[in-house]
Design a protein around this motif. Structure first.
Motif, short mmCIF file in Angstrom:
data_model
loop_
_atom_site.label_atom_id
_atom_site.label_comp_id
_atom_site.label_asym_id
_atom_site.label_seq_id
_atom_site.Cartn_x
_atom_site.Cartn_y
_atom_site.Cartn_z
N ILE A 133 0.85 -1.18 0.00
CA ILE A 133 0.00 0.00 0.00
C ILE A 133 0.89 1.24 0.00
O ILE A 133 1.89 1.31 0.72
N LEU A 134 0.56 2.24 -0.81
CA LEU A 134 1.33 3.47 -0.86
C LEU A 134 1.30 4.11 0.53
O LEU A 134 0.23 4.40 1.06
N PRO A 135 2.48 4.31 1.14
CA PRO A 135 2.51 4.78 2.53
C PRO A 135 1.83 6.12 2.72
O PRO A 135 1.95 7.02 1.90
N LYS A 136 1.10 6.22 3.81
CA LYS A 136 0.44 7.46 4.20
C LYS A 136 1.32 8.19 5.20
O LYS A 136 2.22 7.58 5.79
N PRO A 137 1.04 9.51 5.46
CA PRO A 137 -0.03 10.30 4.87
C PRO A 137 0.37 10.91 3.53
O PRO A 137 1.55 11.13 3.27
N PHE A 138 -0.64 11.18 2.68
CA PHE A 138 -0.39 11.91 1.44
C PHE A 138 -0.33 13.41 1.76
O PHE A 138 -1.05 13.89 2.64
N ARG A 139 0.47 14.12 1.02
CA ARG A 139 0.58 15.57 1.22
C ARG A 139 0.30 16.28 -0.11
O ARG A 139 0.83 15.87 -1.15
N LEU A 140 -0.52 17.32 -0.05
CA LEU A 140 -0.77 18.11 -1.25
C LEU A 140 0.49 18.90 -1.60
O LEU A 140 0.99 19.67 -0.79
N GLU A 141 1.01 18.69 -2.83
CA GLU A 141 2.20 19.41 -3.27
C GLU A 141 1.80 20.70 -3.97
O GLU A 141 2.15 21.78 -3.56
N ASN A 142 0.99 20.58 -5.04
CA ASN A 142 0.48 21.75 -5.75
C ASN A 142 -0.49 21.26 -6.81
O ASN A 142 -0.28 20.21 -7.41
N GLY A 143 -1.54 22.01 -7.06
CA GLY A 143 -2.49 21.63 -8.08
C GLY A 143 -3.08 20.26 -7.83
O GLY A 143 -3.67 20.00 -6.78
N HIS A 144 -2.93 19.36 -8.82
CA HIS A 144 -3.44 17.99 -8.68
C HIS A 144 -2.38 17.03 -8.15
O HIS A 144 -2.62 15.81 -8.12
#
Length: 411
Positions: free
Chosen positions: A314-325
């Protein structure tokens, strides 16, 4: 003593969706009154409570309490949607109380441990001889989501202790699926799920994630008392049960409440515990030797057996918003090691490949559409429909084809 038990109380790492935080009227007001009455004449001196959240035990005059939790104060406020008590990290408990606390309290915490015996043994080491323990666990009959789940007995829980169950082992993960099926209505409401697909993806993602917060076992009064006694015997302690209140007698609202005293303790585990652990270790050694022999036989026929194949995580969490999409996720040492040895990474969304891979970061930010790229120790990626992967209900999986390079570095 296994400090890994500290990982268990109040750990929450749900993959794929964010919990819907709703502030509501205090659902524990009735329980708080019962808990206060239950222990008012027993609690005295200086103690601690684990997992109090916004609803700490009401203490009688003269009693003082410190609070410990796996979550920070800010995380507790967000999780419960209300202000929680000020807490210290539970890892600090041994240094703060080394067989010195007059009492400990843990309401609705022990069911969140995959190894309740090991967890209790650690807690006991913070209590002085003659000290008091007050715990409560949900009675499975009166906790509707737990009612239809698979029932465990003390033999199963002893096996979890002997096997060093930490929630990540395959045997423990069977409990996760059992929990989600029992708690499907609560899960659907808490995470705002709209379809069977979203529920299945959340359950499967959680089943494969590194840390999980569930009711690992289901309890009644008898099993609760058995766990307490076995934990005491394994630790070399002798306990005296002072009081038990149960919902089937109309004394509580859904919980089994137990108060007991640590009467005396030995410096070493008792003979029964020692012989049990010795027998289990002998079997574990025999099993290890068997597995190693099998692998040697396989290796004689397939010397490249461990040099190829597919690695899935599983793609490790947490995800972080970088920019845009574009969102970022850190890649752990295991994945980075495989990539350094020639592995090729593919990113899946609900088992469907995303791409193009190795996209320019500006393209990921501007266009999304499943584009991704590995850069440094992180993956820059976007959802297939450019939605927010932190809350769109989908599971993101890394697949690395393990084309391992030979020792001389040549392909």
């Amino acid at each position: 003593m296994r400090m890994s038990a500290y990982k268990q109380p109040h750990v929450c790492c749900i993959e794929g969706l964010s919990r819907v935080s709703t502030k509501q009227d205090d659902p524990f007001s009735g329980r708080n009154t019962i808990r206060a009455r239950f222990a008012a004449d027993l609690l005295q001196g200086e103690g601690f409570e684990i997992g109090a959240g916004p609803w700490p035990q009401v203490l009688p005059p003269g009693a003082t309490c410190s609070y410990f939790d796996m979550r920070t104060r800010e995380q507790l406020d967000e999780y419960f949607g209300r202000e929680a008590v000020r807490v210290a990290p539970i890892a600090d408990l041994p240094a703060r109380f080394s067989q010195s606390a007059d009492f400990m309290i843990a309401h609705n915490v022990l069911e969140h441990s995959p190894d309740p015996i090991g967890t209790l043994m650690i807690w006991h080491r913070a209590i002085r001889t003659g000290g008091l323990v007050v715990i409560s666990l949900p009675h499975y009959i009166f906790c509707e989501p737990d009612r239809m789940r698979v029932r465990q007995d003390i033999n199963h829980i002893i096996e979890d202790f002997l096997a060093h169950a930490d929630g990540a082992d395959p045997a423990s993960r069977a409990h996760v699926a059992d929990f989600y099926l029992g708690w499907w209505q609560d899960t659907t409401k808490s995470y705002g799920l709209k379809s069977i697909e979203e529920f299945a993806n959340l359950g499967l993602s959680t089943l494969r994630s590194e840390s999980v917060d569930v009711h690992w076992h289901t309890y009644d009064a008898s099993l609760t008392l058995e766990v307490i006694q076995v934990a005491a015997m394994f630790a070399g302690d002798r306990v005296e049960i002072l009081r038990v209140w149960t919902p089937d007698r109309g004394e509580t609202v859904g919980d089994v409440l137990v108060a007991y005293k640590i009467v005396e303790r030995d410096s070493e585990p008792g003979s029964l515990a020692a012989s049990t652990i010795e027998s289990h270790n002998a079997w574990a050694t025999a099993r290890k030797n068997l597995v190693e022999g099998v692998r040697r036989q396989i290796g004689a026929h397939r010397p490249d057996f461990d040099r190829d194949g597919i690695f899935i995580k599983i793609l490790p969490k947490p995800f972080r918003l970088e920019n845009g999409h574009c969102y970022l996720a850190d890649l752990d040492e295991e994945i980075m090691g495989l990539l350094a040895r020639g592995g090729r990474l593919e990113l899946l969304e609900n088992d469907r490949p995303l791409g193009p891979a190795e996209s320019l970061h500006d393209d990921i930010r501007a266009s999304g559409g499943g584009r991704y790229s590995v850069w440094g120790r992180a993956i820059y990626f976007s959802a297939s429909d450019s939605s927010d992967p932190r809350s769109n209900g989908r599971m993101y999986t890394v697949v690395v084809k393990r084309n391992v390079l030979p020792a001389d570095g040549r392909a």
